[in-house]
Design a protein around this motif. Structure first.
Motif, PDB file in Angstrom:
ATOM      1  N   LEU A 115      41.314 -25.730   9.613  1.00  0.00           N
ATOM      2  CA  LEU A 115      41.165 -27.277   9.979  1.00  0.00           C
ATOM      3  C   LEU A 115      42.501 -27.286  10.596  1.00  0.00           C
ATOM      4  O   LEU A 115      43.476 -26.555  10.679  1.00  0.00           O
ATOM      5  CB  LEU A 115      41.186 -28.101   8.809  1.00  0.00           C
ATOM      6  CG  LEU A 115      39.863 -27.801   8.141  1.00  0.00           C
ATOM      7  CD1 LEU A 115      39.957 -28.905   7.029  1.00  0.00           C
ATOM      8  CD2 LEU A 115      38.676 -28.310   9.091  1.00  0.00           C
ATOM      9  N   PRO A 116      42.768 -28.122  12.052  1.00  0.00           N
ATOM     10  CA  PRO A 116      43.870 -28.344  12.565  1.00  0.00           C
ATOM     11  C   PRO A 116      44.801 -28.874  11.841  1.00  0.00           C
ATOM     12  O   PRO A 116      44.671 -29.713  10.806  1.00  0.00           O
ATOM     13  CB  PRO A 116      43.236 -29.563  13.414  1.00  0.00           C
ATOM     14  CG  PRO A 116      41.900 -29.704  13.715  1.00  0.00           C
ATOM     15  CD  PRO A 116      41.518 -29.028  12.240  1.00  0.00           C
ATOM     16  N   ALA A 121      33.890 -34.742  14.390  1.00  0.00           N
ATOM     17  CA  ALA A 121      33.322 -33.543  14.292  1.00  0.00           C
ATOM     18  C   ALA A 121      31.869 -33.432  14.068  1.00  0.00           C
ATOM     19  O   ALA A 121      31.003 -32.654  14.796  1.00  0.00           O
ATOM     20  CB  ALA A 121      34.096 -32.703  13.254  1.00  0.00           C
ATOM     21  N   HIS A 122      31.246 -34.454  13.303  1.00  0.00           N
ATOM     22  CA  HIS A 122      29.929 -34.312  12.984  1.00  0.00           C
ATOM     23  C   HIS A 122      29.173 -34.888  14.321  1.00  0.00           C
ATOM     24  O   HIS A 122      28.137 -34.286  14.499  1.00  0.00           O
ATOM     25  CB  HIS A 122      29.709 -35.392  12.013  1.00  0.00           C
ATOM     26  CG  HIS A 122      28.044 -35.728  11.698  1.00  0.00           C
ATOM     27  ND1 HIS A 122      27.168 -34.522  10.969  1.00  0.00           N
ATOM     28  CD2 HIS A 122      27.520 -36.740  11.791  1.00  0.00           C
ATOM     29  CE1 HIS A 122      26.142 -35.290  10.921  1.00  0.00           C
ATOM     30  NE2 HIS A 122      26.049 -36.384  11.246  1.00  0.00           N
ATOM     31  N   GLU A 123      29.916 -35.803  14.973  1.00  0.00           N
ATOM     32  CA  GLU A 123      28.934 -36.337  16.154  1.00  0.00           C
ATOM     33  C   GLU A 123      29.114 -35.348  17.226  1.00  0.00           C
ATOM     34  O   GLU A 123      28.185 -35.335  18.152  1.00  0.00           O
ATOM     35  CB  GLU A 123      29.640 -37.638  16.493  1.00  0.00           C
ATOM     36  CG  GLU A 123      29.266 -38.662  15.503  1.00  0.00           C
ATOM     37  CD  GLU A 123      29.639 -40.112  15.905  1.00  0.00           C
ATOM     38  OE1 GLU A 123      30.777 -40.158  16.603  1.00  0.00           O
ATOM     39  OE2 GLU A 123      29.155 -41.232  15.278  1.00  0.00           O
ATOM     40  N   GLU A 124      30.405 -34.706  17.354  1.00  0.00           N
ATOM     41  CA  GLU A 124      30.379 -33.664  18.360  1.00  0.00           C
ATOM     42  C   GLU A 124      29.526 -32.385  18.078  1.00  0.00           C
ATOM     43  O   GLU A 124      28.900 -32.074  19.041  1.00  0.00           O
ATOM     44  CB  GLU A 124      31.824 -33.165  18.300  1.00  0.00           C
ATOM     45  CG  GLU A 124      31.938 -31.985  19.208  1.00  0.00           C
ATOM     46  CD  GLU A 124      32.090 -32.313  20.694  1.00  0.00           C
ATOM     47  OE1 GLU A 124      31.855 -31.419  21.546  1.00  0.00           O
ATOM     48  OE2 GLU A 124      31.857 -33.631  21.056  1.00  0.00           O
ATOM     49  N   ALA A 125      29.368 -31.878  16.947  1.00  0.00           N
ATOM     50  CA  ALA A 125      28.258 -31.101  16.469  1.00  0.00           C
ATOM     51  C   ALA A 125      26.835 -31.371  17.038  1.00  0.00           C
ATOM     52  O   ALA A 125      25.905 -30.699  17.654  1.00  0.00           O
ATOM     53  CB  ALA A 125      28.267 -30.803  15.165  1.00  0.00           C
ATOM     54  N   GLU A 126      26.725 -32.684  16.526  1.00  0.00           N
ATOM     55  CA  GLU A 126      24.959 -33.270  16.926  1.00  0.00           C
ATOM     56  C   GLU A 126      25.064 -33.339  18.446  1.00  0.00           C
ATOM     57  O   GLU A 126      24.018 -32.875  18.948  1.00  0.00           O
ATOM     58  CB  GLU A 126      24.975 -34.684  16.309  1.00  0.00           C
ATOM     59  CG  GLU A 126      24.698 -34.572  14.914  1.00  0.00           C
ATOM     60  CD  GLU A 126      24.317 -35.721  14.370  1.00  0.00           C
ATOM     61  OE1 GLU A 126      24.789 -36.993  15.009  1.00  0.00           O
ATOM     62  OE2 GLU A 126      23.546 -36.034  13.276  1.00  0.00           O
ATOM     63  N   ALA A 155      26.482 -19.785  25.910  1.00  0.00           N
ATOM     64  CA  ALA A 155      27.908 -20.328  25.422  1.00  0.00           C
ATOM     65  C   ALA A 155      27.579 -21.806  24.950  1.00  0.00           C
ATOM     66  O   ALA A 155      28.482 -21.884  24.110  1.00  0.00           O
ATOM     67  CB  ALA A 155      28.337 -20.593  27.193  1.00  0.00           C
ATOM     68  N   ALA A 156      26.681 -22.388  25.478  1.00  0.00           N
ATOM     69  CA  ALA A 156      26.451 -23.649  24.680  1.00  0.00           C
ATOM     70  C   ALA A 156      26.111 -23.302  23.025  1.00  0.00           C
ATOM     71  O   ALA A 156      26.461 -24.179  22.213  1.00  0.00           O
ATOM     72  CB  ALA A 156      25.471 -24.591  25.403  1.00  0.00           C
ATOM     73  N   LEU A 157      25.278 -22.408  23.021  1.00  0.00           N
ATOM     74  CA  LEU A 157      24.905 -22.123  21.661  1.00  0.00           C
ATOM     75  C   LEU A 157      26.216 -21.728  20.732  1.00  0.00           C
ATOM     76  O   LEU A 157      26.281 -22.001  19.458  1.00  0.00           O
ATOM     77  CB  LEU A 157      23.911 -20.832  21.413  1.00  0.00           C
ATOM     78  CG  LEU A 157      23.441 -20.388  20.374  1.00  0.00           C
ATOM     79  CD1 LEU A 157      22.571 -21.461  19.499  1.00  0.00           C
ATOM     80  CD2 LEU A 157      22.417 -19.467  20.380  1.00  0.00           C
ATOM     81  N   LEU A 158      26.945 -20.870  21.135  1.00  0.00           N
ATOM     82  CA  LEU A 158      28.371 -20.627  20.571  1.00  0.00           C
ATOM     83  C   LEU A 158      29.163 -21.819  20.024  1.00  0.00           C
ATOM     84  O   LEU A 158      29.599 -21.974  19.241  1.00  0.00           O
ATOM     85  CB  LEU A 158      29.178 -19.566  21.594  1.00  0.00           C
ATOM     86  CG  LEU A 158      30.469 -19.106  21.027  1.00  0.00           C
ATOM     87  CD1 LEU A 158      30.313 -18.305  19.472  1.00  0.00           C
ATOM     88  CD2 LEU A 158      31.094 -18.235  21.746  1.00  0.00           C
ATOM     89  N   ALA A 159      29.291 -22.771  21.140  1.00  0.00           N
ATOM     90  CA  ALA A 159      30.026 -23.775  21.114  1.00  0.00           C
ATOM     91  C   ALA A 159      29.588 -24.767  19.968  1.00  0.00           C
ATOM     92  O   ALA A 159      30.106 -25.124  19.040  1.00  0.00           O
ATOM     93  CB  ALA A 159      30.260 -24.767  22.369  1.00  0.00           C
ATOM     94  N   ALA A 217      31.375 -25.960  16.585  1.00  0.00           N
ATOM     95  CA  ALA A 217      31.353 -27.251  16.072  1.00  0.00           C
ATOM     96  C   ALA A 217      30.733 -27.606  14.873  1.00  0.00           C
ATOM     97  O   ALA A 217      31.397 -28.383  13.909  1.00  0.00           O
ATOM     98  CB  ALA A 217      30.865 -28.338  17.230  1.00  0.00           C
ATOM     99  N   ALA A 218      29.876 -26.655  14.364  1.00  0.00           N
ATOM    100  CA  ALA A 218      28.946 -26.990  13.408  1.00  0.00           C
ATOM    101  C   ALA A 218      29.753 -26.759  11.960  1.00  0.00           C
ATOM    102  O   ALA A 218      29.951 -27.118  10.830  1.00  0.00           O
ATOM    103  CB  ALA A 218      27.677 -26.445  13.431  1.00  0.00           C
TER     104      ALA A 218
END
Length: 245
Positions: free
Chosen positions: A10-11, A58-63, A142-146, A150-151
């Motif tokens: 984590l950051p 983080a949750h909303e970014e993953a979604e 690339a989107a799948l990796l990102a 994020a998840a």
């Protein structure tokens, strides 16, 4: 669920914030008014709420990234189709296969089967190449990796939230909200234990508002017309009315 060891990824700013808030709570300082904007987080607030704010982002970014990769995948499937090849069988029928392993389960070692296997492999490789070219053009992989990254970040923060002791009813509400968001299979599910968890969360919010009417509690029970849960909202006050944060 991720192992607690994963929280080391984590950051550092997140851990510094959590440790500082936890230290203040340990010294007996009273929690300050909770606000939705994590950038305005008071160091005297509940440490569980601080982690919840980070997790919510983080949750909303993953979604968001999940929706993006799903859209790109649909685009690929509609324009190119999943890599596959069709091969005629001995009985006159044709079957579509997506891998050489699946084909080998049907074909035998005979010369005719070897010829069919070679043709299938060439067709499959050609289809895979078309998929790869389109993939590079739209950025699906690339989107799948990102999305996966994020998840993982959201999962690590959820684990940190579960390991962070709540120091107030707001912290308890934050944990319950995260459990509902991550675990509930459908919005407003009536199945056990989701209906019961929502009931407990409602009780926590109600009691918290009765004790401190002006405070804001992590609560995403309210839904918009689109069905999407909102962000942090004010619980029901003594006057019987609620408001958005």
């Amino acid at each position: 669920m991720a192992d607690s060891d994963n929280t080391t990824t984590l950051p550092r700013v997140t851990r510094r914030r959590v440790l500082a808030i936890a230290a203040n709570a340990k010294e007996g300082r009273q929690p300050g008014k909770l606000v939705c904007d994590h950038a305005e987080a008071d160091q005297s607030a509940d440490p569980a709420v601080a982690v919840w704010r980070e997790w919510l982002i983080a949750h909303e970014e993953a979604e968001r990234r999940c929706r993006l990769q799903q859209r790109l995948e649909r685009n690929l499937v509609e324009t190119v189709g999943f890599p596959c090849a069709t091969i005629p069988l001995h009985d006159g029928t044709s079957v579509r296969f997506h891998s050489i392993q699946a084909l080998n389960e049907v074909l035998g070692p005979g010369p005719e089967d070897e010829a069919a296997r070679a043709k299938f492999k060439a067709d499959l490789e050609a289809h895979q190449e078309r998929w790869d070219v389109a993939d590079r053009e739209i950025g699906y992989s690339a989107a799948l990796l990102a999305e996966g990254e994020a998840a993982d970040q959201a999962e690590n923060l959820l684990q940190l939230l579960l390991e962070t002791p709540a120091a107030s009813l707001a912290g308890v509400a934050a944990k319950l909200d995260a459990v509902l968001s991550e675990g509930e299979p459908a919005e407003a599910s009536a199945e056990f234990p989701w209906l019961h968890i929502r009931s407990v969360l409602g009780d926590v919010i109600r009691i918290g508002q009765e004790l401190v009417p002006e405070q804001m509690l992590p609560n995403r029970l309210g839904t918009s017309k689109s069905g999407r849960r909102g962000g942090c909202t004010i619980g029901v006050s003594k006057g019987g009315k609620g408001g958005a944060a």
